[in-house]
Design an enzyme around this catalytic site. Structure first.
Site, mmCIF file in Angstrom:
data_model
loop_
_atom_site.group_PDB
_atom_site.id
_atom_site.type_symbol
_atom_site.label_atom_id
_atom_site.label_comp_id
_atom_site.label_asym_id
_atom_site.label_seq_id
_atom_site.Cartn_x
_atom_site.Cartn_y
_atom_site.Cartn_z
ATOM 1 N N ASP A 1 1.056 -1.239 -0.086
ATOM 2 C CA ASP A 1 0.222 0.053 0.142
ATOM 3 C C ASP A 1 0.865 1.568 0.223
ATOM 4 O O ASP A 1 1.386 1.127 1.454
ATOM 5 C CB ASP A 1 -1.450 0.481 1.165
ATOM 6 C CG ASP A 1 -1.663 1.507 1.605
ATOM 7 O OD1 ASP A 1 -1.913 1.837 0.495
ATOM 8 O OD2 ASP A 1 -1.939 1.979 2.524
ATOM 9 N N GLU A 2 0.537 1.779 -1.053
ATOM 10 C CA GLU A 2 2.019 3.542 -1.025
ATOM 11 C C GLU A 2 3.190 3.152 -1.157
ATOM 12 O O GLU A 2 3.970 3.604 0.103
ATOM 13 C CB GLU A 2 0.865 4.273 -0.512
ATOM 14 C CG GLU A 2 -0.083 4.550 -0.983
ATOM 15 C CD GLU A 2 -0.381 5.621 -1.936
ATOM 16 O OE1 GLU A 2 0.716 5.645 -2.468
ATOM 17 O OE2 GLU A 2 -1.391 6.002 -2.180
ATOM 18 N N PRO A 3 3.374 2.088 -1.316
ATOM 19 C CA PRO A 3 5.533 1.377 -0.880
ATOM 20 C C PRO A 3 6.151 3.011 -1.511
ATOM 21 O O PRO A 3 7.162 2.539 -0.215
ATOM 22 C CB PRO A 3 5.372 0.099 -1.298
ATOM 23 C CG PRO A 3 5.240 0.794 -3.210
ATOM 24 C CD PRO A 3 3.044 1.333 -2.009
#
Length: 223
Positions: A78-80
């Site tokens: 998630d949103e790395p």
């Protein structure tokens, strides 16, 4: 998750060991699993460094290492790249590509579409909880640029003409436009345009292509 919880006082080795045991790795196999995970995320030289002493980018690498230490088949992110500087984002892209090439399925949820072009091969667009579109994506190499060419007079043989040129990487094409990947060298661009003109195609415009994922997104959202 976006912000991954790490024990700041523990070393990289101890964190990877902890997560390996938590995921059920046999105790005798834990040292090997931890070393392999560290190598895959480029932290082999930081094994005794406390997590709290790592930069944001290296902490993100450690978080991914802890997530893959038990050799999963699927990695959900998630949103790395949130909060990473440009170099760390590029390093992350290379890391995710290496994991994909090793056979790991990587699923990323993100609103920052431009950076996803560096490693995503497929795209699913969600709008109000429903699938709104998507499809295959041509991964862009770091050393290439993409250019959009439009024809004043569409021709049914345009896409086939480009596909037959082995020296070209065609990202997408139809009767009236095409997106091709070039190295960005001015001489190469000039040769490409001359190729089209000499073949009788009426080139109306040629220039840098918009971000493919963003273009796909706005074509599908709001229908």
């Amino acid at each position: 998750p976006d912000f991954y919880g790490l024990y700041d006082d523990l070393s990289v080795r101890r964190i990877l060991t902890f997560f390996a045991l938590s995921h059920g790795v046999d105790r005798q196999d834990v040292p090997t699993a931890a070393a392999r995970a560290a190598e895959r995320v480029g932290l082999s030289d930081r094994m005794e460094t406390p997590a709290g002493a790592l930069s944001r980018g290296l902490r993100q690498r450690l978080a991914i290492g802890a997530t893959i230490v038990h050799e999963p088949k699927v990695l959900l992110l998630d949103e790395p790249a949130s909060g990473l500087d440009p170099q760390a984002r590029r390093d992350l892209s290379h890391l995710l590509l290496s994991l994909k090439d090793a056979g790991l399925t990587v699923v990323v949820s993100s609103h920052i579409l431009a950076e996803l072009e560096d490693y995503c091969s497929d795209m699913i667009i969600l709008e109000n909880g429903r699938i709104a579109g998507g499809g295959p994506v041509a991964v862009r190499r770091a050393d290439e640029a993409r250019y959009l060419v439009r024809l004043a007079v569409p021709r049914d043989d345009f896409a086939a003409f480009l596909s037959a040129r082995r020296e070209l990487k065609v990202v997408e094409a139809d009767a009236g436009h095409a997106v091709v990947a070039l190295s960005g060298d001015a001489a190469e661009r000039a040769v490409f345009v001359r190729l089209l003109v000499d073949a009788g195609f009426a080139v109306a415009s040629f220039g840098a292509a918009a971000k493919a994922l963003e273009e796909t997104y706005f074509k599908n959202v709001g229908r």
